[in-house]
Design an enzyme around this catalytic site. Structure first.
Site, PDB file in Angstrom:
ATOM      1  N   SER A  84       3.910   2.525  -3.248  1.00 13.75           N
ATOM      2  CA  SER A  84       2.909   2.642  -4.320  1.00 13.75           C
ATOM      3  C   SER A  84       3.287   3.841  -5.191  1.00 13.75           C
ATOM      4  O   SER A  84       3.784   3.689  -6.297  1.00 13.75           O
ATOM      5  CB  SER A  84       1.503   2.792  -3.751  1.00 13.75           C
ATOM      6  OG  SER A  84       1.092   1.576  -3.165  1.00 13.75           O
ATOM      7  N   HIS A  87       5.368   8.988  -2.530  1.00 16.72           N
ATOM      8  CA  HIS A  87       5.272  10.383  -2.067  1.00 16.72           C
ATOM      9  C   HIS A  87       5.513  10.575  -0.580  1.00 16.72           C
ATOM     10  O   HIS A  87       5.378  11.684  -0.079  1.00 16.72           O
ATOM     11  CB  HIS A  87       3.897  10.962  -2.413  1.00 16.72           C
ATOM     12  CG  HIS A  87       3.743  11.294  -3.868  1.00 16.72           C
ATOM     13  ND1 HIS A  87       3.802  10.341  -4.833  1.00 16.72           N
ATOM     14  CD2 HIS A  87       3.549  12.475  -4.507  1.00 16.72           C
ATOM     15  CE1 HIS A  87       3.637  10.915  -6.020  1.00 16.72           C
ATOM     16  NE2 HIS A  87       3.485  12.204  -5.844  1.00 16.72           N
ATOM     17  N   ASP A  88       5.839   9.512   0.126  1.00 11.47           N
ATOM     18  CA  ASP A  88       6.028   9.655   1.569  1.00 11.47           C
ATOM     19  C   ASP A  88       7.010  10.799   1.868  1.00 11.47           C
ATOM     20  O   ASP A  88       8.117  10.828   1.329  1.00 11.47           O
ATOM     21  CB  ASP A  88       6.573   8.339   2.144  1.00 11.47           C
ATOM     22  CG  ASP A  88       6.460   8.295   3.650  1.00 11.47           C
ATOM     23  OD1 ASP A  88       5.481   7.719   4.133  1.00 11.47           O
ATOM     24  OD2 ASP A  88       7.335   8.863   4.337  1.00 11.47           O
ATOM     25  N   CYS A 150      -2.274  16.188  -6.220  1.00 16.17           N
ATOM     26  CA  CYS A 150      -1.109  15.855  -7.040  1.00 16.17           C
ATOM     27  C   CYS A 150      -1.388  14.539  -7.768  1.00 16.17           C
ATOM     28  O   CYS A 150      -1.603  13.507  -7.125  1.00 16.17           O
ATOM     29  CB  CYS A 150       0.098  15.721  -6.109  1.00 16.17           C
ATOM     30  SG  CYS A 150       1.538  15.096  -6.943  1.00 16.17           S
ATOM     31  N   GLY A 154       0.157   7.811  -5.086  1.00 20.37           N
ATOM     32  CA  GLY A 154      -0.198   6.402  -5.247  1.00 20.37           C
ATOM     33  C   GLY A 154      -1.437   6.059  -4.432  1.00 20.37           C
ATOM     34  O   GLY A 154      -1.639   6.563  -3.318  1.00 20.37           O
ATOM     35  N   GLY A 156      -2.113   3.238  -2.908  1.00 23.25           N
ATOM     36  CA  GLY A 156      -1.793   2.449  -1.705  1.00 23.25           C
ATOM     37  C   GLY A 156      -1.506   3.311  -0.486  1.00 23.25           C
ATOM     38  O   GLY A 156      -2.058   3.084   0.588  1.00 23.25           O
ATOM     39  N   ILE A 215      -1.656  -3.433   0.911  1.00 23.00           N
ATOM     40  CA  ILE A 215      -2.919  -3.193   0.212  1.00 23.00           C
ATOM     41  C   ILE A 215      -2.710  -3.566  -1.249  1.00 23.00           C
ATOM     42  O   ILE A 215      -1.765  -3.081  -1.891  1.00 23.00           O
ATOM     43  CB  ILE A 215      -3.323  -1.691   0.259  1.00 23.00           C
ATOM     44  CG1 ILE A 215      -3.261  -1.113   1.677  1.00 23.00           C
ATOM     45  CG2 ILE A 215      -4.686  -1.471  -0.400  1.00 23.00           C
ATOM     46  CD1 ILE A 215      -4.258  -1.620   2.645  1.00 23.00           C
ATOM     47  N   TYR A 450       1.019  13.648   5.924  1.00 22.98           N
ATOM     48  CA  TYR A 450       2.113  14.623   5.856  1.00 22.98           C
ATOM     49  C   TYR A 450       3.136  14.150   6.903  1.00 22.98           C
ATOM     50  O   TYR A 450       3.410  14.836   7.890  1.00 22.98           O
ATOM     51  CB  TYR A 450       1.626  16.039   6.164  1.00 22.98           C
ATOM     52  CG  TYR A 450       0.641  16.593   5.144  1.00 22.98           C
ATOM     53  CD1 TYR A 450       0.622  16.121   3.838  1.00 22.98           C
ATOM     54  CD2 TYR A 450      -0.256  17.621   5.476  1.00 22.98           C
ATOM     55  CE1 TYR A 450      -0.273  16.631   2.901  1.00 22.98           C
ATOM     56  CE2 TYR A 450      -1.148  18.137   4.543  1.00 22.98           C
ATOM     57  CZ  TYR A 450      -1.157  17.633   3.260  1.00 22.98           C
ATOM     58  OH  TYR A 450      -2.031  18.148   2.341  1.00 22.98           O
TER      59      TYR A 450
HETATM   60  P1  FDA Z   1       4.376   5.943  -0.776  1.00 16.14           P
HETATM   61  O1  FDA Z   1       4.467   4.856  -1.787  1.00 16.14           O
HETATM   62  O2  FDA Z   1       5.626   6.676  -0.457  1.00 16.14           O
HETATM   63  O3  FDA Z   1       3.724   5.370   0.533  1.00 16.14           O
HETATM   64  C1  FDA Z   1       3.429   6.147   1.672  1.00 16.14           C
HETATM   65  C2  FDA Z   1       3.283   5.238   2.886  1.00 16.14           C
HETATM   66  O4  FDA Z   1       2.279   4.260   2.660  1.00 16.14           O
HETATM   67  C3  FDA Z   1       4.546   4.437   3.211  1.00 16.14           C
HETATM   68  O5  FDA Z   1       4.590   4.198   4.589  1.00 16.14           O
HETATM   69  C4  FDA Z   1       4.320   3.141   2.472  1.00 16.14           C
HETATM   70  O6  FDA Z   1       5.070   2.048   2.957  1.00 16.14           O
HETATM   71  C5  FDA Z   1       2.837   2.945   2.658  1.00 16.14           C
HETATM   72  N1  FDA Z   1       2.252   2.219   1.526  1.00 16.14           N
HETATM   73  C6  FDA Z   1       2.297   2.567   0.222  1.00 16.14           C
HETATM   74  N2  FDA Z   1       1.638   1.682  -0.515  1.00 16.14           N
HETATM   75  C7  FDA Z   1       1.159   0.752   0.324  1.00 16.14           C
HETATM   76  C8  FDA Z   1       0.395  -0.429   0.129  1.00 16.14           C
HETATM   77  N3  FDA Z   1      -0.011  -0.807  -1.070  1.00 16.14           N
HETATM   78  N4  FDA Z   1       0.095  -1.177   1.205  1.00 16.14           N
HETATM   79  C9  FDA Z   1       0.513  -0.797   2.444  1.00 16.14           C
HETATM   80  N5  FDA Z   1       1.231   0.308   2.678  1.00 16.14           N
HETATM   81  C10 FDA Z   1       1.553   1.080   1.629  1.00 16.14           C
HETATM   82  N6  FDA Z   1      -2.015  14.315   0.646  1.00 16.14           N
HETATM   83  C11 FDA Z   1      -3.317  14.684   0.597  1.00 16.14           C
HETATM   84  O7  FDA Z   1      -4.125  14.221   1.395  1.00 16.14           O
HETATM   85  N7  FDA Z   1      -3.747  15.576  -0.345  1.00 16.14           N
HETATM   86  C12 FDA Z   1      -2.913  16.105  -1.276  1.00 16.14           C
HETATM   87  O8  FDA Z   1      -3.346  16.890  -2.119  1.00 16.14           O
HETATM   88  C13 FDA Z   1      -1.533  15.724  -1.230  1.00 16.14           C
HETATM   89  N8  FDA Z   1      -0.644  16.249  -2.127  1.00 16.14           N
HETATM   90  C14 FDA Z   1       0.683  15.839  -2.101  1.00 16.14           C
HETATM   91  C15 FDA Z   1       1.575  16.330  -3.057  1.00 16.14           C
HETATM   92  C16 FDA Z   1       2.902  15.919  -3.065  1.00 16.14           C
HETATM   93  C17 FDA Z   1       3.855  16.461  -4.114  1.00 16.14           C
HETATM   94  C18 FDA Z   1       3.347  14.997  -2.076  1.00 16.14           C
HETATM   95  C19 FDA Z   1       4.792  14.541  -2.063  1.00 16.14           C
HETATM   96  C20 FDA Z   1       2.460  14.499  -1.129  1.00 16.14           C
HETATM   97  C21 FDA Z   1       1.126  14.908  -1.122  1.00 16.14           C
HETATM   98  N9  FDA Z   1       0.208  14.402  -0.192  1.00 16.14           N
HETATM   99  C22 FDA Z   1      -1.111  14.801  -0.254  1.00 16.14           C
HETATM  100  C23 FDA Z   1       0.631  13.421   0.821  1.00 16.14           C
HETATM  101  C24 FDA Z   1       0.297  11.984   0.370  1.00 16.14           C
HETATM  102  O9  FDA Z   1      -1.075  11.728   0.602  1.00 16.14           O
HETATM  103  C25 FDA Z   1       1.131  10.948   1.143  1.00 16.14           C
HETATM  104  O10 FDA Z   1       2.492  11.173   0.929  1.00 16.14           O
HETATM  105  C26 FDA Z   1       0.741   9.514   0.735  1.00 16.14           C
HETATM  106  O11 FDA Z   1       1.157   8.622   1.737  1.00 16.14           O
HETATM  107  C27 FDA Z   1       1.354   9.134  -0.585  1.00 16.14           C
HETATM  108  O12 FDA Z   1       1.034   7.851  -0.988  1.00 16.14           O
HETATM  109  P2  FDA Z   1       2.004   7.124  -2.042  1.00 16.14           P
HETATM  110  O13 FDA Z   1       1.468   5.772  -2.315  1.00 16.14           O
HETATM  111  O14 FDA Z   1       2.264   8.034  -3.196  1.00 16.14           O
HETATM  112  O15 FDA Z   1       3.368   7.081  -1.225  1.00 16.14           O
END
Ligand code: FDA
Length: 509
Positions: A84, A87-88, A150, A154, A156, A215, A450
């Site tokens: 999504s 940020h993983d 941040c 995403g 998801g 999701i 994290y």
């Molecule tokens: P990404 O797309 O990388 O997905 C993360 C995980 O979820 C993966 O395992 C992925 O496969 C799965 N996933 C993604 N979309 C999905 C979907 N639609 N259906 C099923 N599975 C799905 N946390 C927090 O609580 N508070 C904060 O303030 C911050 N700040 C922050 C800043 C920065 C710079 C980073 C890099 C990270 C954070 N985080 C955070 C951590 C953040 O909550 C965590 O990395 C999330 O999983 C990011 O979600 P994304 O969709 O961006 O990541």
């Protein structure tokens, strides 16, 4: 393992057959494959020539494209990664250490429908939280949503894994404010809260989406924010008494008025004589006006020496860019920018504190931080407030009453090439060992969002419940067993899997 030409052709044919158009499929020979792959990579550690790459990226624009991708991948025995916001921390949304795999990149599924009459919104998984905050404020200045800091996170990944930010003490986690969900299950069916049932719905509010389905969207409840909020950042270094102030802050930050959130960001910096010292930045959001904040701090935390000129009143939506690091009054429209804000290579780890660290403890921690040459950052977020009122089993996220603070350790890996990378990694691992006596025990808890593969991982798809329990208990405590049982019910074939996913567990008859 490279994918065979036959499988490659046959999965592409399957996707065309299920009406996924060519222009949404990116193979390594597509000109924009690399641009798309890199577009949301947040950790450059997983953006190198040797990082395993997907043989195909599917970029759906319709929910039916997601269904087709799940069905075709499952029928071909192929592993998928869902991305999504990218940020993983360990890159698991776009890297698999057991290729071949394909990436389902949801960035185009990003619509947001805010219903001001009911105080709710439907938000698709590929939207960012910055976009969500912006669209809510556009419709209603006194509505907001309690999620992370941040803006490019995403929906998801962030919401399915918990999600917390500056309003957590007042309103809990993002996941606590989800009231419905749409997802695609391992059979390729679209389910909502009613059709998936309460166990499945429970799992995708903190258990991480990646183990359970794709999701598509969440329905969330908006929360009230006052027309004016107050923010401040006050930095204090060791010679200005940071140890005493930090120790006092630790004794009270989790017990303050629920509207008041004060986090501490601790960093190694150079002082005026170019010597290394520790700086503690207290960053705060108060859901109220300046006068009241000054009175509250004057009463419970006078050691901070907060003055009226340290504080700024603004609307809640203006406070969002402020906490994202835009401190020059940038317009909230910056929240619509999806480009990664940082271009760093890093490693992070997390802990929870169940009791405050003493002044002597902090002195030892500073010494340990100052001993090497690392530019490390520690972020300490207070819990308490609303977090104490939600039981440990209400959602998979178990860090509730008694978890006073979340700690995050971060170190940059960029300097010094491969040798430098090893040194930085060794450092953060040994610092984590050093912290053991100060933090939660049995289990030493960690926050799923994290993500930290040092806690344990396995070959994709081959892990057992007993093995996964090692890291599962640390993220979920006693909720891990229920998560594995839900997994056994909704995805018994373990289609949704990664290096640290929840394996299926079946009842013993
Ligand atoms: P990404 O797309 O990388 O997905 C993360 C995980 O979820 C993966 O395992 C992925 O496969 C799965 N996933 C993604 N979309 C999905 C979907 N639609 N259906 C099923 N599975 C799905 N946390 C927090 O609580 N508070 C904060 O303030 C911050 N700040 C922050 C800043 C920065 C710079 C980073 C890099 C990270 C954070 N985080 C955070 C951590 C953040 O909550 C965590 O990395 C999330 O999983 C990011 O979600 P994304 O969709 O961006 O990541």
């Amino acid at each position: 393992t490279p994918i065979s030409n036959i499988t490659h052709e046959s999965i592409l044919r399957c996707l065309f057959h299920h009406s996924v158009p060519h222009n949404l499929l990116y193979t390594k020979s597509t000109a924009s494959y690399t641009t798309l792959l890199q577009s949301s990579i947040q950790n450059q550690r997983f953006n190198t020539p040797t990082t395993p790459k997907p043989f195909l990226i599917v970029s759906p624009t319709l929910e039916s494209h997601v269904q087709a991708t799940v069905n075709c991948s499952r029928n071909h025995g192929l592993q998928i990664r869902v991305r999504s916001g990218g940020h993983d921390y360990e890159g698991l949304s776009y890297v698999s250490h057991d290729p071949p795999f394909l990436v389902l990149d949801l960035h185009s599924l990003s619509s947001i429908r805010v219903d001001t009459n009911h105080g709710t919104a439907w938000v698709q998984a590929g939207a960012t939280i910055g976009e969500l905050y912006y669209r809510i404020a556009e419709k209603n200045k006194t509505a907001g949503f309690p999620a992370g800091l941040c803006p490019t996170l995403g929906i998801g990944g962030h919401l399915s894994g918990g999600g917390f930010g500056t309003m957590l003490r007042m309103y809990g986690l993002a996941a606590d404010n989800i009231i419905d969900a749409r997802l695609v299950n391992a059979n390729g069916e679209i389910l909502d809260r009613e059709s998936m049932g309460e166990d499945f719905f429970w799992a995708v509010r903190g258990g991480g989406g990646a183990s359970f389905g794709v999701i598509l969207a969440y329905k969330i409840e908006l929360v009230y924010v006052p027309p004016k909020v107050t923010v401040f950042t006050k930095s204090i270094n060791l010679s200005q008494g940071a140890t005493r102030v930090t120790s006092k802050w630790q004794r009270i930050a989790y017990k303050l008025d629920d509207r008041l959130f004060i986090r501490a960001v601790m960093q190694v910096v150079s002082d005026e004589k170019s010597s290394r010292t520790i700086q503690v930045g207290f960053e705060s959001l108060f859901l109220g006006e300046k006068e009241e904040l000054l009175a509250l701090i004057g009463k419970s935390f006078p050691e901070l020496g907060l003055k009226a000129e340290d504080c700024q009143e603004m609307s809640w939506i203006e406070s969002v860019p402020y906490f994202a690091g835009y401190k020059n009054g940038e317009s909230p429209s910056i929240l619509l920018d999806r480009k990664p804000q940082f271009n760093l290579s890093y490693k992070a780890k997390s802990d929870f504190l169940t009791e405050p660290i003493t002044e002597l403890g902090w002195e030892r921690i500073w010494q340990e931080l100052l001993r090497g040459e690392e530019q490390a950052t520690i972020v300490v977020d207070p819990y308490g407030g609303r977090m104490d009122e939600i039981s440990e089993s209400e959602t998979p996220f178990p860090h509730r009453k008694g978890s006073l603070y979340n700690i995050q350790y971060l170190v940059g890996l960029g300097e010094g090439g491969a040798k430098g990378m090893k040194k930085h990694l060794d450092w953060i691992r040994s610092f984590y060992q050093f912290m053991a006596s100060y933090v939660s025990k049995n289990p030493r808890a960690a926050y799923l969002n994290y993500r930290d593969l040092d806690l344990g991982s396995d070959r994709v798809g081959s892990t057992t419940y007993t093995k996964a329990r090692v890291w599962g208990r640390r993220y979920f405590k006693s909720n891990f067993e229920r998560l594995a049982m839900v997994k056994g019910k909704v995805d018994p074939g373990n289609f949704f899997r990664n290096e640290q996913s929840v394996p299926p567990l079946f009842p013993a008859y």
